[in-house]
Write an enzyme that holds these catalytic residues in place. Structure first.
Site, mmCIF file in Angstrom:
data_model
loop_
_atom_site.group_PDB
_atom_site.id
_atom_site.type_symbol
_atom_site.label_atom_id
_atom_site.label_comp_id
_atom_site.label_asym_id
_atom_site.label_seq_id
_atom_site.Cartn_x
_atom_site.Cartn_y
_atom_site.Cartn_z
ATOM 1 N N LYS A 195 0.837 -1.198 0.000
ATOM 2 C CA LYS A 195 0.000 0.000 0.000
ATOM 3 C C LYS A 195 0.872 1.248 0.000
ATOM 4 O O LYS A 195 1.577 1.524 0.974
ATOM 5 C CB LYS A 195 -0.913 0.045 1.230
ATOM 6 C CG LYS A 195 -1.898 1.208 1.115
ATOM 7 C CD LYS A 195 -2.514 1.620 2.422
ATOM 8 C CE LYS A 195 -1.804 2.727 3.115
ATOM 9 N NZ LYS A 195 -1.826 4.049 2.451
ATOM 10 N N THR A 249 6.094 7.174 13.999
ATOM 11 C CA THR A 249 6.249 6.354 15.203
ATOM 12 C C THR A 249 4.886 6.029 15.806
ATOM 13 O O THR A 249 4.647 4.920 16.262
ATOM 14 C CB THR A 249 7.149 7.102 16.215
ATOM 15 O OG1 THR A 249 8.441 7.233 15.601
ATOM 16 C CG2 THR A 249 7.298 6.352 17.517
ATOM 17 N N GLU A 269 10.159 0.851 10.442
ATOM 18 C CA GLU A 269 11.156 1.904 10.209
ATOM 19 C C GLU A 269 10.422 3.215 10.435
ATOM 20 O O GLU A 269 9.580 3.606 9.627
ATOM 21 C CB GLU A 269 11.706 1.776 8.775
ATOM 22 C CG GLU A 269 13.052 2.449 8.611
ATOM 23 C CD GLU A 269 12.918 3.871 8.153
ATOM 24 O OE1 GLU A 269 12.802 4.757 9.036
ATOM 25 O OE2 GLU A 269 12.916 4.097 6.938
ATOM 26 N N CYS A 303 13.376 10.637 7.054
ATOM 27 C CA CYS A 303 13.350 10.155 8.442
ATOM 28 C C CYS A 303 14.722 10.267 9.097
ATOM 29 O O CYS A 303 14.819 10.447 10.300
ATOM 30 C CB CYS A 303 12.840 8.724 8.497
ATOM 31 S SG CYS A 303 13.600 7.675 7.277
ATOM 32 N N GLU A 400 10.072 15.331 15.630
ATOM 33 C CA GLU A 400 10.382 15.235 14.207
ATOM 34 C C GLU A 400 9.511 16.239 13.457
ATOM 35 O O GLU A 400 8.284 16.170 13.508
ATOM 36 C CB GLU A 400 10.080 13.815 13.715
ATOM 37 C CG GLU A 400 10.481 13.584 12.281
ATOM 38 C CD GLU A 400 10.247 12.151 11.816
ATOM 39 O OE1 GLU A 400 9.159 11.602 12.090
ATOM 40 O OE2 GLU A 400 11.155 11.591 11.182
#
Ligand code: NDP
Length: 491
Positions: A195, A249, A269, A303, A400
């Site tokens: 996906k 996350t 990941e 990332c 982030e």
């Protein structure tokens, strides 16, 4: 050489870096009005659709299928059939031939893919052309080489495929993340349901055409599009043996909770807040280039981006001045212009998130610098940004941002640099800039990060494992390590 104007915010600014525009033609790309799901080697009509747009001007590009639970299940069934029907027992040397074919076709059609990637995702064409496409092809080449050597990669462990792999990928490197997921899965004899992200489905859909060209047996790779609900349906499916996820996350943790006790294999990941650490003996100009590449590459939608710059106090001032000056030469604008360095932000939602965190940085007391640049009126844009006067507790030093925003902090000793670098819930990557080899090794041993770059940044290679510690996830992609999550062993 442009004239230097020293009036802007204290940093010397070149007066005129105007380039004539160099637009890449979009003629090579054919986008259908409407796409279904690629299931069992056929296009399955989608029962529901949504619109995908280009973030550079918000223009609609195509209607994309929003896969329902039933549509996801039909893709999983097709993958299961293909697995049992010969793919899992095909000799590795035969599987390798398909992977080599896919790699070569990607190379042949690289320009078409690069243009489509930039159109749908907003990244500069020079990056999709020179980074995403070559690396995606290289990944297929690399794993093609492993397909008939699994017994040598894992001697005396009888490696066997896992079964059907459900793969969920993000929007920052759409085709490259597909390659990272699909190539090792197929090399190990698994079949796949993938996906792509809601905002960037088009290159994954074009990839279905490559699968047909390569004559990959029907059902070995299936692609279902849609938003998070489609991803959740894939995770829940009883017919899936392994989930590979790249993304936030938050969603990664939810998937881990959901799969606990199910016996399904999982690799995650997730996010990062990497420290890019600069010592006072570094080559300053080269380091500035590395810092820029570390955070402004792909608009900071990376990332492993070097989003926390840790600078040794003694060189803080000259470095920040050089950095600000370099920022004034970055060209922000049309992703399809070959001169563009910083393209469009991927979506309105991501732009909001960046704005919110930048506002928080200003409120908390950090000092903001943005070079003078004219942003296009339509589309989603954010100027390259540097924050100085940042405390470790500020949100911009902790969270982030996933945008072109750098936070600069300082340190005095190597111990302090390690302490600050590791002071994050994440652990995906780090950078070290110094002349001393011994210091690089000393730092690398102490940094809790899956990847440590030395005197470079954002270098990727299919032979090198990539993955995180702590809240950046677990499992490795790339290299021999990247085979392991797609294998089971009799031990
Ligand atoms: P998500 O984690 O939501 O998206 C990653 C992928 O997971 C997408 O394909 C997404 O679909 C899918 N997904 C969403 N919800 C679920 C679910 N419940 N179950 C299964 N799959 C799901 O990231 P976002 O795109 O929302 O970005 C949010 C933030 O995450 C960013 O601002 C950035 O900080 C971080 N991020 C990190 C990435 C990384 O590489 N580490 C990559 C992307 C984002 P859909 O696209 O439809 O939402």
């Amino acid at each position: 050489m442009a004239e230097i104007d020293t009036t802007q915010g204290g940093a010397a600014v070149p007066g005129d870096w105007t380039y004539a525009s160099a637009p890449e033609s979009t003629d090579i790309v054919r986008i259908a009005e409407r796409y279904g799901h690629y299931v069992g080697g056929e296009w399955l009509e989608a029962s529901e659709t949504y619109e995908t747009i280009s973030p550079r001007d918000e223009a609609p590009l195509a209607a994309i299928g929003q896969a329902t639970k039933a549509e996801v299940e039909s893709a999983v069934a097709a993958a299961r059939n293909a697995y049992a029907d010969g793919w899992s027992s095909l000799p590795g040397s035969e599987r390798a031939k398909y992977l080599f074919r896919i790699a070569r076709i990607l190379q042949e059609r690289a320009r078409e893919f690069a243009v489509l990637e930039s159109l749908n995702g907003g990244k500069p064409i020079n990056e999709s052309r020179d980074v995403d496409l070559p690396l995606a092809a290289a990944h297929f080449f690399y794993y093609a080489g492993w397909a008939d050597k699994l017994e040598y990669a894992f001697p005396n462990r009888r490696p066997r495929p896992v079964g059907v792999a459900g793969q969920i990928i993000p929007w920052n490197f759409p085709l490259l993340m597909l390659a990272w997921k699909v190539a090792p899965a197929l090399a190990c004899g698994n079949t796949v349901v993938l996906k792509p992200a809601e905002t960037t489905p088009l290159t994954a859909l074009l990839f279905c055409d490559v699968l047909r060209q390569a004559e990959l047996p029907a059902g070995v790779v299936n692609i279902v599009t849609g938003d998070g609900r489609t991803g959740a349906a894939l995770v829940e499916s009883d017919g899936v043996d392994k989930i590979a996820f790249t993304g936030s996350t938050e969603v990664g943790k939810a998937i881990q909770r959901q799969l606990a006790g199910s016996g399904k294999k999982l690799t995650l990941e997730l996010g990062g807040k990497a420290a890019n650490i600069v010592f006072d003996d570094c080559a300053l100009d080269q380091t500035v280039e590395g810092i820029v590449n570390g955070i402004y590459f792909n608009q900071g939608h990376v990332c492993c981006a070097g989003s926390r710059l840790l600078v040794q106090e003694s060189i803080y001032e000259p470095l920040v001045e050089k950095l600000k000056r370099r920022l004034t030469t970055l060209r922000v604008g049309d992703p399809l212009d070959k001169n563009t360095d910083v393209g469009a932000i991927n979506s309105a939602m991501q732009l909001e998130k960046i704005k919110e965190l930048v506002a928080a940085g200003e409120e908390e007391g950090a000092e903001i610098y943005q070079p003078p640049c004219v942003l296009p009126e339509k589309g989603y844009w954010f100027a390259p940004t540097v924050f100085t006067n940042v405390a470790q507790s500020y949100r911009i030093a902790q969270e982030e941002i996933f945008g072109p925003v750098l936070s600069v902090l300082t340190f005095r000793t190597p111990d302090e640099a390690v302490e600050k670098a590791n002071n994050t819930p994440y652990g995906l990557s780090a950078g070290v800039w110094t002349e001393k080899g011994s210091r690089i090794l000393w730092m690398a041993q102490r940094l809790r990060a899956g990847v440590v770059w030395a005197n470079t940044y954002n270098r990727f290679d299919p032979t090198s494992p990539f993955g995180g510690y702590k809240e950046s996830g677990f499992g490795r992609e790339g290299g021999r390590h990247g085979l392991e999550p797609y294998l089971r062993f009799d031990e």
